[in-house]
Design an enzyme around this catalytic site. Structure first.
Site, PDB file in Angstrom:
ATOM      1  N   HIS A  99       0.842  -1.201   0.000  1.00 28.35           N
ATOM      2  CA  HIS A  99       0.000   0.000   0.000  1.00 28.35           C
ATOM      3  C   HIS A  99       0.877   1.251   0.000  1.00 28.35           C
ATOM      4  O   HIS A  99       0.675   2.171  -0.808  1.00 28.35           O
ATOM      5  CB  HIS A  99      -0.903  -0.047   1.240  1.00 28.35           C
ATOM      6  N   GLU A 100       1.854   1.291   0.914  1.00 31.14           N
ATOM      7  CA  GLU A 100       2.719   2.468   1.017  1.00 31.14           C
ATOM      8  C   GLU A 100       3.671   2.586  -0.170  1.00 31.14           C
ATOM      9  O   GLU A 100       3.971   3.693  -0.631  1.00 31.14           O
ATOM     10  CB  GLU A 100       3.517   2.425   2.325  1.00 31.14           C
ATOM     11  N   HIS A 103       2.036   4.411  -2.962  1.00 26.29           N
ATOM     12  CA  HIS A 103       2.101   5.864  -2.777  1.00 26.29           C
ATOM     13  C   HIS A 103       3.459   6.396  -3.234  1.00 26.29           C
ATOM     14  O   HIS A 103       3.545   7.425  -3.909  1.00 26.29           O
ATOM     15  CB  HIS A 103       1.905   6.223  -1.306  1.00 26.29           C
ATOM     16  N   ASP A 211      -6.093   8.531   3.345  1.00 23.76           N
ATOM     17  CA  ASP A 211      -6.083   8.676   1.886  1.00 23.76           C
ATOM     18  C   ASP A 211      -7.377   9.304   1.377  1.00 23.76           C
ATOM     19  O   ASP A 211      -7.361  10.119   0.452  1.00 23.76           O
ATOM     20  CB  ASP A 211      -5.878   7.303   1.237  1.00 23.76           C
TER      21      ASP A 211
END
Length: 421
Positions: A99-100, A103, A211
């Site tokens: 997930h990170e 980003h 988010d």
């Protein structure tokens, strides 16, 4: 604020024989290791696990190993139960890491460097060196994380369902028998899938800095053309959501669910604090954007040489002045920075035979600010490495001054009326 011009004084020898003893190597290794648990690099981004991650890792593994899995699979051995529980905790944080990383990858596509990703008690954080330059960048960077989590969740559910085979049909009739018939891999996937779907949904709550809050800020920014106003509104939504979680946590504790109540309250407090901090960062950055760093930097300070003994550095430099950091100069060339924190990492018994070069942060690893930059850029440099001051150099690389976090804070305090939020 005007600053006086004065060349840094130098009171050190021009050269010293090279020394390569064991204490120096150990000191350098300690200085470069840093905090947290390094997990390696991915796509050029350093991955670090904060020590607080061990707490939530243990909680996830314990909840599965002592509660969920024995209930689902009473026939499993203790060794199998705890092996699957530990594997599930690892996969859970691997999904947070993905997930990170999403980003970070999208941020780089829009020209925003990402130095590292930290996994910690409340999940993960990509350390971006600067704010998005446009609503489009903010929107894409924010949305990609929940999309990745949702993709992991749906993919895990689909694959787990395929591996479960006929057991899926028995869930509606008798869930206990259906769960008991799952093998370890199907069990892992059917636990991980819903967790990631829930993670995606939680992150899409429209409250900054989640988010969803960043998506909201991007839309408001696009609509109003005002980043500060958009951040204020999104931050307000984030604080409201955070305080709602705190209230629910208190109610849960009063109802007897102390553990879950404390956890909800902690998450709510963290989100509310982060929302407030995020807005203040935008306000501070805007206030410093038009201020030349040359106006705030200090030009009167002492320097030391790379071969200065640590004893001399401590007793004649640190103890003899108010400076907490000294530029390390070799002739006219800046070769590093040495701070009191560097000295503290070196055992006292090695102060007599070690030199500044052994403990300093070399110039190649320093964050430097151009003399023509704004104070906002200096602030970004300070935040990037979590340090208290950075050297200011001209285009030729010549040291012109030092700008400290304390000087920026002082300037902001003097301009408090313009910064009230």
């Amino acid at each position: 604020m005007a600053s006086t011009t004065h060349a840094p004084s130098s009171t050190w020898g021009a050269h010293e024989p090279e020394r390569r003893d064991e204490p120096r190597a150990r000191a350098r290794a300690r200085r470069e290791k840093g905090g947290g648990i390094p997990l390696g690099r991915a796509f050029g981004v350093q991955i670090v696990a904060d020590w607080s991650l061990l707490i939530i890792f243990a909680l996830v593994a314990f909840q599965l190993g002592a509660g969920v899995l024995p209930q689902w699979h009473p026939q499993w051995s203790g060794a199998l139960v705890w092996s699957v529980a530990l594997a599930a905790a690892v996969l859970f944080f691997a999904s947070i890491l993905l997930h990170e990383l999403s980003h970070a990858i999208v941020a780089r596509m829009f020209g925003i460097p990402v130095s590292r990703i930290t996994l910690f008690l409340f999940g993960g954080m990509a350390h971006m060196e600067g704010e998005p330059r446009s609503p489009k960048a903010e929107l894409f960077m924010a949305a990609i994380g929940p999309i990745v989590s949702l993709a992991i969740g749906i993919g895990s559910i689909v694959l787990g369902t395929a591996l479960a085979g006929d057991a899926i049909e028995r869930f509606a009739e008798d869930p206990e028998i259906a769960y008991a018939s799952l093998d370890p891999v199907a069990t892992l996937l059917l636990w991980l899938g819903p967790v990631n779907v829930a993670l995606a949904m939680f992150n899409m709550v429209p409250g900054f800095p989640l988010d969803g809050g960043r998506v909201l800020r991007a839309i408001l920014w696009w609509t109003t053309g005002d980043l500060r106003r958009a951040t204020r509104w999104a931050s307000g939504a984030g604080r409201l959501f955070g305080m709602t979680l705190v209230a629910l946590g208190v109610v849960s504790m009063l109802g007897g669910n102390v553990g879950s109540g404390i956890w909800l309250a902690l998450i709510g407090w963290f989100l509310a604090s982060a929302a407030r901090s995020g807005y203040e960062q935008v306000v501070v950055r805007e206030a410093l954007e038009g201020v030349p760093v040359a106006r705030l930097m200090r030009t009167r300070f002492e320097v030391v040489g790379p071969w200065t003994p640590i004893d001399e550095l401590v007793y004649q430099r640190f103890m003899g002045s108010e400076q907490a950091v000294f530029p390390v100069m070799e002739g006219e060339r800046l070769v590093g920075i040495v701070a009191m924190s560097d000295v503290r990492k070196l055992p006292r018994e090695h102060w007599g035979d070690a030199r500044v070069a052994d403990i300093m942060t070399p110039a190649a690893r320093l964050v430097m600010v151009d003399a023509e930059a704004s104070a906002a850029e200096a602030l970004e440099g300070l935040a990037r490495r979590e340090i208290d001051q950075v050297p200011v150099v001209d285009r030729g690389g010549v040291l012109r001054g030092m700008v400290r976090r304390a000087d920026l804070v002082k300037w902001l305090a003097l301009h408090e009326p313009a910064l009230r939020v």
